[in-house]
Each structure stands twice: as structure tokens, then as C-alpha cells.
Design an enzyme around this catalytic site. Structure first.
Site, PDB file in Angstrom:
ATOM      1  N   THR A   1      98.238  67.105   7.285  1.00 27.62           N
ATOM      2  CA  THR A   1      97.787  68.295   7.712  1.00 27.62           C
ATOM      3  C   THR A   1      98.306  69.501   6.979  1.00 27.62           C
ATOM      4  OG1 THR A   1      98.039  67.399   9.986  1.00 27.62           O
ATOM      5  CG2 THR A   1      97.348  69.800   9.662  1.00 27.62           C
TER       6      THR A   1
ATOM      7  N   ARG B   1     104.670  65.510   3.461  1.00 23.79           N
ATOM      8  CA  ARG B   1     105.873  65.311   4.251  1.00 23.79           C
ATOM      9  C   ARG B   1     106.751  64.048   4.352  1.00 23.79           C
ATOM     10  NH1 ARG B   1     105.412  69.355   9.324  1.00 23.79           N
ATOM     11  NH2 ARG B   1     104.439  70.636   7.636  1.00 23.79           N
TER      12      ARG B   1
ATOM     13  N   SER C   1     108.277  72.442   7.059  1.00 23.37           N
ATOM     14  CA  SER C   1     107.990  73.396   8.170  1.00 23.37           C
ATOM     15  C   SER C   1     109.002  73.394   9.456  1.00 23.37           C
ATOM     16  CB  SER C   1     106.777  72.990   9.040  1.00 23.37           C
ATOM     17  OG  SER C   1     106.158  74.014   9.836  1.00 23.37           O
ATOM     18  N   HIS C   2     108.452  72.776  10.411  1.00 27.14           N
ATOM     19  CA  HIS C   2     109.379  72.675  11.679  1.00 27.14           C
ATOM     20  C   HIS C   2     110.245  71.395  11.861  1.00 27.14           C
ATOM     21  CE1 HIS C   2     105.422  71.507  12.331  1.00 27.14           C
ATOM     22  NE2 HIS C   2     105.890  70.574  13.029  1.00 27.14           N
TER      23      HIS C   2
ATOM     24  N   LYS D   1     104.103  71.371  -0.622  1.00 32.89           N
ATOM     25  CA  LYS D   1     102.853  71.967  -0.157  1.00 32.89           C
ATOM     26  C   LYS D   1     102.290  72.875  -1.384  1.00 32.89           C
ATOM     27  CE  LYS D   1     104.085  74.632   3.372  1.00 32.89           C
ATOM     28  NZ  LYS D   1     103.696  75.640   4.663  1.00 32.89           N
TER      29      LYS D   1
ATOM     30  N   ASP E   1     109.737  79.456  12.863  1.00 33.92           N
ATOM     31  CA  ASP E   1     110.139  78.196  12.279  1.00 33.92           C
ATOM     32  C   ASP E   1     110.593  78.061  11.138  1.00 33.92           C
ATOM     33  OD1 ASP E   1     107.867  78.526  10.756  1.00 33.92           O
ATOM     34  OD2 ASP E   1     107.192  76.292  11.051  1.00 33.92           O
TER      35      ASP E   1
ATOM     36  N   THR F   1      92.202  71.054  13.085  1.00 29.70           N
ATOM     37  CA  THR F   1      93.648  71.297  13.162  1.00 29.70           C
ATOM     38  C   THR F   1      94.016  71.493  11.579  1.00 29.70           C
ATOM     39  OG1 THR F   1      93.927  70.140  15.329  1.00 29.70           O
ATOM     40  CG2 THR F   1      95.992  70.431  13.608  1.00 29.70           C
TER      41      THR F   1
ATOM     42  N   GLU G   1      96.299  78.997  16.118  1.00 31.72           N
ATOM     43  CA  GLU G   1      96.231  77.584  16.559  1.00 31.72           C
ATOM     44  C   GLU G   1      97.292  77.466  17.763  1.00 31.72           C
ATOM     45  OE1 GLU G   1      95.853  74.257  13.586  1.00 31.72           O
ATOM     46  OE2 GLU G   1      97.350  75.600  12.616  1.00 31.72           O
ATOM     47  N   GLU G   2      96.948  76.555  18.637  1.00 31.26           N
ATOM     48  CA  GLU G   2      97.948  76.367  19.743  1.00 31.26           C
ATOM     49  C   GLU G   2      99.276  75.951  19.487  1.00 31.26           C
ATOM     50  OE1 GLU G   2      99.088  73.301  20.475  1.00 31.26           O
ATOM     51  OE2 GLU G   2      98.058  72.664  18.632  1.00 31.26           O
ATOM     52  N   SER G   3      99.609  75.505  18.249  1.00 32.29           N
ATOM     53  CA  SER G   3     100.876  75.063  17.480  1.00 32.29           C
ATOM     54  C   SER G   3     101.763  76.098  17.336  1.00 32.29           C
ATOM     55  CB  SER G   3     100.459  74.203  16.441  1.00 32.29           C
ATOM     56  OG  SER G   3      99.738  74.680  15.802  1.00 32.29           O
TER      57      SER G   3
ATOM     58  N   ARG H   1      98.927  63.600  20.459  1.00 31.24           N
ATOM     59  CA  ARG H   1      98.785  64.834  21.328  1.00 31.24           C
ATOM     60  C   ARG H   1      97.871  65.106  22.023  1.00 31.24           C
ATOM     61  NH1 ARG H   1     102.492  67.155  17.908  1.00 31.24           N
ATOM     62  NH2 ARG H   1     102.437  67.423  15.691  1.00 31.24           N
TER      63      ARG H   1
END
Ligand code: G1P
Ligand code: ZN
Length: 545
Positions: free
Chosen positions: A19, A23, A114-115, A127, A279, A346, A365-367, A498
Site C-alpha cells: 500500500t 516495508r 510509517s506507523h 517509498k 505518526d 485504499t 482516509e479513515e486511517s 480489517r
């Protein structure tokens, strides 16, 4: 004289970007040639790299500094003309996007997972962002992956390590290395969008207190510079503001679970008026009022509805965009203003074309991701400044602003249930089963819910026509409620399942329910249709946001 070396290598077959970039566990990246192979695959899939400018930085996690030294030497050997690298190797994801755009670089490399947690046992990531400042689109990451599967050599310069602390220019072979202030360009961009005078008045008025928790991650230096130094908030406003290689042992994810210290402060005695967290790489945000949590989906809707109050957006929005699992709260705002609302898969990379074509101005985004056309990434501190600007103009609390919003548009109760680290085969089987179930659901009645549509979300980009299939199972009901199920593309251990749940409530008398209670019958229904807990052998979700 620096000598460029050609090193023989053999491919690793797992270098498929997910995504958000490649990673993996730090230990995976530390294998000999692993990082080098992927970086060379990036360089090999870029046309016209010779003499170009790249931007380089990371979120400061463990292995950031070593990786930067390797990448600098590889860039020099591959003919890059100039590299702008953040001081100390630090650049947040949105700052990188800003710098790529401002200096018209060919692209940038961001070192971040990221997180995900950091440290020797944590995760690392790479990235690549393209010249518009945004994440490489799928056709670019596919080319990198394809290259990584056949790579047999990489180029690297034999040279001493570079001093990343001292600002200014130096040379490595024919390449110029420019160590830049990590914050300056980004801060200027923020100043051009928001009413800094007004926010300063709010923060220095003595009757408004904020608390920003940067979770020992990259946004610390940005938050110190902007909130405390530039906007006059008292020292101590920014918590955990020094980036640490392991984020202090925490999980740098701004949600109710991982940013619990901030949550305790905002829900405790004598709580401040406003709380926010960001984050690992500074692109996510969480917004809290006093004893009040704003869901990211609601946050996007509130920003859209109030955009005209903010100087950078005062002429109105061209459109808005949200990822498919994000709640439909912003759709209602768009409908009222009379602008288009786009539903994308997403991942931030799907917003790039819409922003470039000026079809969307705000997206989210909801995230815990919100952003706009000012860069091509989501942007944590930008969202915080946007909220502060709205509060400064409206002179209302976060809770008042959100409650008024619900009164006008209705409330989209929303929650995401994650099952982390489940068995990959079990997760895939569950998705397969759901996929075969999907065509049979339309029209079916489950208690008060009737299925209006159900599919595996497929997206055709309105700008370049590219199609992305299998982006998640959607089950939509006639009353606007939804259940969405998908597998994470960013996890590094097993699979993460999810489940996204959304229930619309127009009646203001019913806007005070506990979210999980308001969603209870939908949660039961998701279980009934998907047999989720059974299929993955779990009693309950790992994380509920
Ligand atoms: C997650 C989020 C997604 C976000 C991505 C990168 O991806 O769900 O919205 O864009 O992290 O921050 P996922 O793990 O679900 O594939
Ligand atoms: Zn992030």
C-alpha cells in the site's frame, strides 16, 4: 577520486511494494544487498535519471542513517546530479512531498515504515515519490518490482560517509549533496495556507490550551518549530518531540490505542481544549477535543464543510475524495456544496491524479489520514493547523463544532476492527469465501438491513483509465450503512484483516450513543455473513479504532 563499483547480486523475490512502499522487518533490510537491490531497481526503472535532482530523508527510525549513506553512494554512482537530504537524515513524508514539488525534483526516496514500530526488531521501509510529490503509482511500483526480480548488479561509489548534520553543499563524485533544513520549506508552505496571526492569537490568548503528541517520531521538530516557536504556544505543548530510533519503544500510530497517553490527558482532570497526535513519518493525525474524539472520517467532513474559513481554501473546493472504506460523512458535505466526491481504493497514491487534475482539493482516509492539493501526501500537522484555524475563526470547542456538523448532516457512526497477525492462508480463504458470497447477497434482508449492493471494489481512475481490481469487499445496505472487509497491504507479519463498519443516523436525538453500541447490530451481522472470528480463530479484534 571516488571509484564507482559494479557489484554482482542475485534477486530477492519479495520486493513487491505494498500500500505504501516496500516495508519489511529491519533484519530483512539488513541482509547483504537487500536494500541495494531495491534502490537499484528504483533507479533502473526511472527514465532520465542522469543529472536529475532527488530528495532523500526518513522518519529517523533505526537504520535510517545507514540506509541514507548507502543510497547517497548509489545515487552518485547512478548519475544523479543533486540530492537534497534532510539534516540528520530527517524529513517527514509531507515535507518530502513539499520539497519535491517546490524544487521540481524528479522524485524522492522516503525511508519509513510509517506507523509500524521501529528499532532493531521493528520495521523499516522505502517509498519512492514521483515528480508531483506523490507516491509512485502502481505502474511505477510494478516496474520496480519486475526489475527487482531479475536484478544482477548494482552500482555504488566507494566514498566516505557524508556529514548529515552540517547544512550546505558538498560533492560526492559528480553529484552535489545538499543538506537542507528539515522544517523550513514545509513551515513556509503552512504559513501560506493558514492564518498564522489568528492561530497565534488563539494559542497565546491564555484561554486555549493544546497538547500535541508526536510520539517520538519525525513530526517532533516540525511541531516544535511551528507551534511553539512560530505560533507562540508555551514550551511543553509538544510532547515526545524528540525523534528516537525506536520511538521510545512505542507504536507511532496516532489512534486511541497507541496514543493512549495523549488520550488520558484529554480525558483527564483539567484537560486541555485540543489534542493531536501524528505518526512515525508525520503524515497521519488524530484530533481530540476535551473528552472528545473526532473520527478521521468526520474530521475530513468537518474540514470540507469549513474550508472557506481558511485562507488557502477560501475560494472553495474543486471536489473531495475519500478512500472506499472511509465513512460517507464527507459525501454529504460534497452533496450540499454541490461538488464531486470521489471514492478511491485504499492508499494515498490513488488521490494523486485527482489532485493533479484539480478534480479534488481535499482528500482523506479513515486511517487517520487527511490532506489536500498543497502536497501529494497526507499531512498530519497540516490537519492540526486546519483545525486550529477553524477553531480560531469559529471560537467554538472541537465538540461544539462536530456536534453542529452532525446536526446539519447527520452522524455516520464508524469504527474499524482489525485482526492483526492472523494466519495468511486463513485470511486468504476468508476473503475467497466472501468473494464468492458477494454476488448472492443483493436484495437479501438481514433483520432491519437490506443489501443494496455488494461487490469486490474495483476502481477505474477517471484521469488515466487505469483499473485496480480486488480492492475490498463492500456490502452496502439500503439505509446507507456499510460493511467493508479487506486485507492490509502494509503489515509485515502474517495477515491483517480489517473490518470497517458504518451506520448513518440522521436523528440528532440519537447522536449521543457509544459508537460500538450504535454499531452493535452491524457488527453481529458482519460476523454472521463473514464468519470472521471462526475463520481466523480469534475471539475478538486486536485493535478497534
Ligand atoms: C493502511 C491504511 C491506509 C493507508 C496506509 C498507509 O494501509 O489502511 O488507509 O493509506 O496504511 O498509511 P493497509 O494496511 O490497510 O493496506
Ligand atoms: Zn505514515
Amino acid at each position: 577520486m571516488n571509484i564507482s563499483q559494479q557489484i554482482s547480486t542475485t534477486p530477492f523475490l519479495d520486493q513487491k511494494p505494498g500500500t505504501s512502499g516496500l516495508r519489511k522487518a529491519v533484519t530483512v533490510f539488513q541482509q547483504p544487498h537487500y536494500l541495494e537491490n531495491f534502490i537499484q531497481s528504483i533507479f533502473d526503472s526511472l527514465e532520465d535519471l542522469q543529472g536529475q535532482t532527488l530528495v532523500l530523508g526518513g522518519d529517523g527510525r533505526y537504520y535510517n542513517r545507514q540506509a541514507i549513506q548507502i543510497i547517497l553512494k548509489m545515487a552518485a554512482a547512478n548519475g544523479v546530479g543533486r540530492i537534497k537530504v534532510g539534516q540528520g537524515g530527517i524529513l517527514s513524508t509531507p515535507a518530502t512531498s513539499c520539497i519535491i514539488r517546490k524544487y521540481q525534483a524528479l522524485g524522492g526516496i522516503i525511508l519509513s515504515a510509517s506507523h509500524n514500530p521501529g528499532g532493531p526488531d521493528g520495521d523499516f521501509g522505502v517509498k519512492y515519490n514521483i515528480s508531483n510529490g506523490g507516491p509512485a503509482p502502481e505502474k511505477v511500483t510494478e516496474a520496480m518490482y519486475a526489475r527487482s526480480k531479475v536484478i544482477d548488479r548494482y552500482q555504488i561509489l566507494e566514498a566516505p560517509d557524508v556529514d548529515l548534520e552540517t547544512l550546505g553543499e558538498s560533492r560526492m563524485g559528480d553529484m552535489v549533496i545538499e543538506v537542507i533544513d528539515s522544517v523550513e520549506d514545509y513551515e513556509k508552505l503552512m504559513e501560506s495556507l493558514f492564518d498564522f496571526d489568528r492561530i497565534r492569537q488563539l494559542l497565546t490568548s491564555g484561554n486555549f490550551r493544546m497538547c500535541m503528541d508526536t510520539l517520538h517520531a519525525v513530526a517532533g521538530p516540525y511541531a516544535h518549530a511551528i507551534f511553539e516557536q512560530r505560533l507562540g504556544a508555551p514550551a511543553g505543548t509538544v510532547r515526545s518531540g524528540i525523534p528516537l530510533e525506536d520511538f521510545g519503544g512505542g507504536h507511532p500510530d496516532p489512534n486511541l490505542v497507541y496514543a493512549h497517553e495523549l488520550v488520558d490527558i484529554l480525558y483527564g482532570e483539567n484537560a486541555p481544549d485540543f489534542g493531536a497526535a501524528s505518526d512515525g513519518d508525520g503524515d497521519r493525525n488524530m484530533i481530540l477535543g476535551r473528552k472528545f474524539f473526532v473520527t478521521p472520517s468526520d474530521s475530513l467532513a468537518v474540514l470540507a464543510a469549513n474550508a472557506k474559513l481558511v485562507p488557502g481554501y477560501s475560494s472553495g473546493l474543486a471536489g473531495v475524495a475519500r478512500s472506499m472504506p472511509t465513512s460517507q460523512a464527507v459525501d454529504r458535505v460534497a452533496a450540499q456544496i454541490g461538488i464531486e466526491c470521489y471514492e478511491t481504493p485504499t492508499g494515498w497514491k490513488f488521490f494523486g491524479n485527482l489532485l493533479d487534475a484539480n478534480k479534488a482539493t481535499l482528500c482523506g482516509e479513515e486511517s487517520f489520514g487527511t490532506g489536500s492539493n498543497h502536497v501529494r501526501e497526507k499531512d498530519g500537522l497540516w490537519a492540526v493547523l486546519f483545525w486550529l484555524n477553524i477553531i480560531a475563526v469559529r471560537q467554538q470547542s472541537v465538540e461544539q463544532i462536530v456536534r453542529e456538523h452532525w446536526k446539519t448532516y447527520g452522524r455516520n457512526y464508524y469504527s474499524r476492527h482489525d485482526y492483526e497477525g492472523v494466519d495468511t492462508d486463513q485470511a486468504n480463504t476468508l476473503m475467497e469465501n466472501l468473494r464468492s458470497l458477494v454476488p448472492t447477497l443483493k436484495g437479501k434482508q438481514f433483520g432491519k438491513y437490506q443489501v443494496e449492493y455488494s461487490d469486490d471494489f474495483s476502481y477505474t481512475d477517471p484521469i488515466d483509465g487505469s483499473v485496480s481490481n480486488k480492492q475490498g469487499i463492500r456490502i452496502g445496505f439500503t439505509d446507507g450503512s456499510r460493511i467493508v472487509v479487506r486485507l492490509s497491504g502494509t503489515g509485515t507479519q502474517g495477515a491483517t484483516l480489517r473490518i470497517y463498519l458504518e451506520n448513518y443516523e440522521s436523528d440528532p436525538a440519537k447522536h449521543d450513543l457509544d459508537t460500538q453500541q450504535a454499531l452493535a447490530s452491524l457488527i453481529t451481522l458482519a460476523e454472521q455473513i463473514g464468519q470472521i472470528r471462526n475463520s481466523v480463530g480469534r475471539e475478538q479484534p486486536t485493535v478497534i479504532t
